[in-house]
Design a protein around this motif. Structure first.
Motif, PDB file in Angstrom:
ATOM      1  N   LEU A  84       0.816  -1.209   0.000  1.00 35.51           N
ATOM      2  CA  LEU A  84       0.000   0.000   0.000  1.00 35.51           C
ATOM      3  C   LEU A  84       0.849   1.258   0.000  1.00 35.51           C
ATOM      4  CD1 LEU A  84      -2.852   1.109   0.067  1.00 35.51           C
ATOM      5  CD2 LEU A  84      -2.770   1.028   2.548  1.00 35.51           C
ATOM      6  N   VAL A  85       1.979   1.238   0.688  1.00 38.92           N
ATOM      7  CA  VAL A  85       2.858   2.415   0.720  1.00 38.92           C
ATOM      8  C   VAL A  85       3.377   2.711  -0.678  1.00 38.92           C
ATOM      9  CG1 VAL A  85       5.026   3.328   1.617  1.00 38.92           C
ATOM     10  CG2 VAL A  85       3.492   2.078   3.122  1.00 38.92           C
ATOM     11  N   ALA A 136      10.304   5.667   5.117  1.00 38.38           N
ATOM     12  CA  ALA A 136      11.044   4.657   5.883  1.00 38.38           C
ATOM     13  C   ALA A 136      11.723   5.293   7.091  1.00 38.38           C
ATOM     14  CB  ALA A 136      12.081   3.983   4.989  1.00 38.38           C
ATOM     15  N   GLU A 137      12.265   6.477   6.908  1.00 37.77           N
ATOM     16  CA  GLU A 137      12.914   7.181   8.022  1.00 37.77           C
ATOM     17  C   GLU A 137      11.897   7.577   9.085  1.00 37.77           C
ATOM     18  OE1 GLU A 137      16.234   8.464   9.987  1.00 37.77           O
ATOM     19  OE2 GLU A 137      16.135   7.362   8.105  1.00 37.77           O
ATOM     20  N   GLU A 138      10.716   8.014   8.662  1.00 36.04           N
ATOM     21  CA  GLU A 138       9.670   8.349   9.623  1.00 36.04           C
ATOM     22  C   GLU A 138       9.244   7.119  10.417  1.00 36.04           C
ATOM     23  OE1 GLU A 138       5.262  10.406   9.850  1.00 36.04           O
ATOM     24  OE2 GLU A 138       5.912   9.476   7.985  1.00 36.04           O
ATOM     25  N   GLN A 139       9.110   5.988   9.729  1.00 42.16           N
ATOM     26  CA  GLN A 139       8.740   4.750  10.410  1.00 42.16           C
ATOM     27  C   GLN A 139       9.822   4.351  11.418  1.00 42.16           C
ATOM     28  OE1 GLN A 139       8.168   1.407   7.837  1.00 42.16           O
ATOM     29  NE2 GLN A 139       7.359   0.127   9.471  1.00 42.16           N
ATOM     30  N   ARG A 140      11.076   4.499  11.025  1.00 36.33           N
ATOM     31  CA  ARG A 140      12.182   4.169  11.924  1.00 36.33           C
ATOM     32  C   ARG A 140      12.169   5.076  13.160  1.00 36.33           C
ATOM     33  NH1 ARG A 140      17.374   5.249  12.884  1.00 36.33           N
ATOM     34  NH2 ARG A 140      17.554   6.967  11.429  1.00 36.33           N
ATOM     35  N   MET A 141      11.884   6.363  12.977  1.00 35.82           N
ATOM     36  CA  MET A 141      11.814   7.294  14.109  1.00 35.82           C
ATOM     37  C   MET A 141      10.636   6.953  15.027  1.00 35.82           C
ATOM     38  SD  MET A 141      12.950  11.041  12.642  1.00 35.82           S
ATOM     39  CE  MET A 141      11.575  11.185  11.557  1.00 35.82           C
ATOM     40  N   ASN A 142       9.491   6.594  14.437  1.00 29.44           N
ATOM     41  CA  ASN A 142       8.331   6.220  15.252  1.00 29.44           C
ATOM     42  C   ASN A 142       8.615   4.968  16.072  1.00 29.44           C
ATOM     43  OD1 ASN A 142       6.735   8.367  14.471  1.00 29.44           O
ATOM     44  ND2 ASN A 142       5.814   7.244  12.765  1.00 29.44           N
TER      45      ASN A 142
END
Length: 115
Positions: free
Chosen positions: A11-12, A90-96
């Motif tokens: 979906l992403v 991907a970076e946002e997901q890693r930060m979350n």
């Protein structure tokens, strides 16, 4: 719909492709509209017949669309934007994930100091 159901397509990827494609198409439409507005306005001011003005605007619009698509393909603007957006997501997901792992200790520290 086929893209959604591919095994290596999630979906992403669909949202990134959709977002970038729509954004790039809107940018092309804006550029084309401005150029065609100027061309059409010049022919109207010169007193050209309506059929001639409409024909020239249509032909110029098709040619401009072909050139903008070729320029996009040549410079790989859409592909570059898609890749950068995927990296950002991907970076946002890693930060979350990092925030979730470390927030419990931070919240425990706040709870202990307030007592």
């Amino acid at each position: 719909m086929e893209l959604i159901f591919k095994s290596n397509y999630d979906l992403v990827d669909f949202l990134v492709d959709f977002l970038v494609d729509v954004t790039m198409d809107v940018a092309k439409i804006i550029v084309s509209s401005v150029v065609l507005g100027v061309v059409g306005g010049v022919f109207v001011l010169l007193g050209a017949p309506v059929i001639v003005t409409a024909s020239i605007v249509i032909i110029a619009g098709i040619a401009l669309n072909i050139e903008l698509n070729a320029l996009d393909d040549q410079l790989s603007l859409s592909a570059s934007l898609k890749e950068k957006l995927r990296i950002a997501l991907a970076e946002e997901q890693r930060m979350n994930e990092w925030n979730q792992q470390h927030s419990s200790s931070f919240l425990n520290l706040l709870a202990n100091t307030s007592d």
